[in-house]
Design an enzyme around this catalytic site. Structure first.
Site, PDB file in Angstrom:
ATOM      1  N   HIS A 135       3.457   6.925  -9.415  1.00  0.00           N
ATOM      2  CA  HIS A 135       2.535   5.993  -8.758  1.00  0.00           C
ATOM      3  C   HIS A 135       2.782   5.925  -7.240  1.00  0.00           C
ATOM      4  CE1 HIS A 135       1.874   1.761  -7.281  1.00  0.00           C
ATOM      5  NE2 HIS A 135       0.640   2.134  -7.570  1.00  0.00           N
TER       6      HIS A 135
ATOM      7  N   GLU B 116       0.427   7.906  -5.315  1.00  0.00           N
ATOM      8  CA  GLU B 116      -0.905   7.348  -5.141  1.00  0.00           C
ATOM      9  C   GLU B 116      -0.988   6.701  -3.752  1.00  0.00           C
ATOM     10  OE1 GLU B 116      -2.157   4.779  -8.484  1.00  0.00           O
ATOM     11  OE2 GLU B 116      -3.240   3.736  -6.885  1.00  0.00           O
ATOM     12  N   HIS B 117       0.159   6.307  -3.219  1.00  0.00           N
ATOM     13  CA  HIS B 117       0.209   5.751  -1.854  1.00  0.00           C
ATOM     14  C   HIS B 117       0.507   6.835  -0.816  1.00  0.00           C
ATOM     15  CE1 HIS B 117       0.398   1.319  -2.873  1.00  0.00           C
ATOM     16  NE2 HIS B 117       0.426   1.909  -4.054  1.00  0.00           N
TER      17      HIS B 117
ATOM     18  N   GLU C 283       3.160  -4.788  -4.157  1.00  0.00           N
ATOM     19  CA  GLU C 283       2.123  -4.574  -5.164  1.00  0.00           C
ATOM     20  C   GLU C 283       2.637  -4.992  -6.536  1.00  0.00           C
ATOM     21  OE1 GLU C 283       0.586  -0.559  -5.270  1.00  0.00           O
ATOM     22  OE2 GLU C 283      -0.455  -0.875  -7.178  1.00  0.00           O
TER      23      GLU C 283
END
Lengths: 462, 462
Positions: free
Chosen positions: B86, B89-90, B166
């Site tokens: 993940h 994804e950034h 997040e």
């Protein structure tokens, strides 16, 4: 071979603590032992190939315990390959390029020796107890199988069937063992302690030659092992023999630090219920993740040790006296702390009802004993008694050469030192009642517990 | 960026099933669409460097959806490194050796396009929706960041803080999300689906440059990706543009098959209770491990899909009609099946009480609905209706170019084929009432379930 699961590891630290009192707060009866002092001093030496050697002189009888500890256990396995560490506890008794299958064991038997092996989450060990004259032979055999094992399909296949059968008899046919596995799998959400030492059946079934070779090449090497020799020998003798045998084995690859995935914060209360027709008497166990001697803040693991002793360490414990003796509602109760783990470990309590009492009553009564300690702490008197019980059991531990070898091996194989063992009695002695209370308060919260229930099958189940 | 957790993945297969009915059992209203036939055929092409290209022609508007799917997700992470999938994804929106940080996103915005990304257990995808003229530019940017990302400490550090924030907002501050994580961690005893896609907080905090580089080097390569282009383009145009952009990217290392640790046999009933002061309304969810489309026997995943639809798929489901409408005891109920996973997956039900009803009543009523199906099965009529509901929702899915691209991407990234998608309607149509009953009987047993309870904090808690 011993299959050393959690409960099998249980007595080790208890013995450790017991033994070390021998060095620290010495009861009069043991004065003559400690007078030998220099001669009985435990020593450490490292061979050029990285093998660590611990010698524990013990001249009471012409006997020597030779133990080789590998710093690898089930928690070091590659995901999906559970059981491969324990597989070696079997494979190591097969043939090498120099000796036929079973030859080592036959030799031990011929000279009247004993041998065994055990596997845990953090280590795997092999040992023989023989006369000092046979020590060199043991070392030669042990050094040989460290690198020369024959790992062919012909060896792997049949032995895998043996292990499958071992799992069938020890786990699949034992509802209590099955529940234990499920409690661990629930308790540990991220760390490999959630996976059984013997391995999941479906993964054992798939273990093959390539897996065995990869594990053997990686972990079976002198620089990943600790040799512990306890008995009627001197450090000098052991060193000479070790140089001549183990010293010839080439160093293996450098291994990275043993860093395993850590647990996330535990913030739920969980239950695991196994209903099984083979169960005749219901029981429960409740577990928490707590620090081990390796991971704890100073004094915390010692406090957890004394907490387990006071709460449920035997017939003098609160749980036993209240639930079994006074109220008569429990047939068994207890508490234990898996203290000697490399990573955060578990603290467990357990119990089973007696007579008309229900499982819920027993669990509630055990919970109440914990709440009592969380709220009111323990008395100075019972703390002193608990410490004293360690001292008393030390006398028995001291009598066991194997016990001593296990203490040093387990400690050294999980990152501890000889000094850690020597300092233990002082650290136990220093634990205060407040520390015991605060360990209970901090760790034994229902909000982070896993409770396992073992229930007989009943007809009205949905 | 979208953080696609389990629930975010949920609608995908539903849309898949819906869409494919368009190809199979075609309602009259869609006749003109299918008449285009050859021109609207979905095609597949593989570049020399291994990049798989799927083109879905859709000429209704001058718009194109460009999606690049990597066959890697959180379940492919190294143990202890959760969150790294993940993390990309950034990171993928930061700079490359050719473009500054945010440059790609600015370009998309300038031309009035949309972009986003999502991560699941099994894949990570990046997409833009733009006019066809901009497709080549999108491909050039996307191909560039496939290999040229700048992964410096200056990039990693601040972005890690963003992800921590997040996780704080999406999980730590959402008791329902926390419970979901704990239910998954309990349900999966061995498989990485037990670990959250976003990662455990304590592991996210430790992710570093070396972890990022290792993951990027391993998984971000044309031979581990699927390019899906849906829109107002032809297969020929896409191929030409892809050759000129992605075609220049060197093939990465060959990856081994995506074999993850499998679940042991599930044989206990488990509960997970999260008590939290932020909770105002209690709720429960109950989960089982079941096969996915990738792992099921023929017809079984289809039956589970229809089972979830009939049991709790919406306002026409048994659970809704009984608990919400008739009895009025529940404010919400439902069921869902995480069908599009690479490995064995989960089937879940959930519910929350309304008015004076208790959580226990709602749970018991949901359990009763399952028992009713296990014992008596489903009717031919409701099965036909459930199938028909899929057909109806297809019309909406067909309207969404992004929806189509997601269906193909998710299927191809988890080992499926275009043919699988095309055959789906027939396989759904073929499911019998007996298959639905037997899926419920086989999988939805209380003896292998995990029930999560989310409870408000009350004062009388021990």
């Amino acid at each position: 071979m011993i299959f050393a699961d959690r409960s099998a590891r249980l007595p080790v630290l208890r013995i450790v603590l017991a033994l070390v009192f021998c060095v620290g707060a010495v009861p009069a009866a043991l004065a003559e032992t400690t007078a030998q002092d220099e001669e009985s001093r435990v020593t450490r030496h490292v061979l050029d190939n990285g093998l660590e050697i611990i010698v524990i002189p013990d001249h009471r009888a012409p006997v020597v315990t030779h133990m080789l500890w590998y710093k690898t256990g089930s928690a070091d396995e590659t995901p999906g390959k559970s059981g491969i560490a324990h597989f070696f506890e079997h494979l190591m008794f097969k043939g090498t390029t120099n000796h036929g299958p079973g030859e080592f064991s036959r030799r031990v038997a011929e000279i009247g020796g004993q041998e065994n092996a055990f596997t845990s989450y953090d280590y795997t060990a092999y040992f023989q107890q023989v006369t000092p004259e046979a020590l060199e032979t043991m070392m030669a055999f042990e050094a040989d199988r460290m690198r020369n094992l024959v790992l062919s399909d012909e060896v792997i296949g049949p032995e895998r069937d043996v292990i499958i059968e071992e799992r069938n008899s020890r786990v699949e046919n034992e509802p209590g063992a099955l529940l234990g596995e499920e409690v661990d799998a629930t308790l540990y959400q991220n760390h490999p302690y959630g996976i059984p030492v013997i391995g999941w059946m479906h993964e054992i079934e798939e273990l093959n030659r390539a897996d065995a070779i990869a594990f053997y090449e990686r972990y079976y090497a002198p620089n990943n092992a600790v040799l512990v020799v306890a008995g009627d020998v001197t450090a000098e003798q052991v060193r000479t023999l070790a140089e001549a045998t183990y010293g010839k084995v080439a160093r293996g690859p450098d291994l990275p630090p043993r860093i395993r995935p850590k647990e996330p914060e535990q913030n739920t209360s969980r239950t695991v219920t196994l209903t099984d027709a083979r169960v005749t008497r219901p029981s429960f166990r409740k577990a928490w993740v707590v620090p081990s001697y390796s991971t704890a803040e100073p004094g915390e693991a010692e406090a957890l040790d004394l907490l387990s002793e006071i709460l449920g360490g035997g017939v003098r414990s609160r749980a036993y006296e209240t639930l079994v003796v006074e109220k008569g509602i429990a047939s068994s109760v207890g508490a234990y702390f898996q203290s000697d783990a490399l990573d955060d470990t578990s603290f467990e309590i357990y119990g089973a009802p007696r007579g008309d009492a229900t499982l819920a009553e027993v669990e509630a009564a055990m919970d109440a004993e914990i709440s009592r300690i969380v709220d009111d702490g323990v008395t100075e008197k019972e703390l002193a008694m608990a410490k004293k019980r360690y001292v008393r059991s030390m006398i028995f531990a001291r009598d066991s050469q194997q016990g001593m070898a296990r203490i040093y091996g387990a400690t050294l194989a999980t990152g501890g030192t000889i000094e850690d063992i020597e300092e233990w009695p002082r650290r136990i002695e220093a634990v205060t009642a407040e520390q015991v209370k605060s360990a209970a308060r901090r760790y034994l919260s229902p909000d982070r517990s896993v409770t396992g229930y073992l229930l007989p099958a009943t007809e009205e189940r949905s």
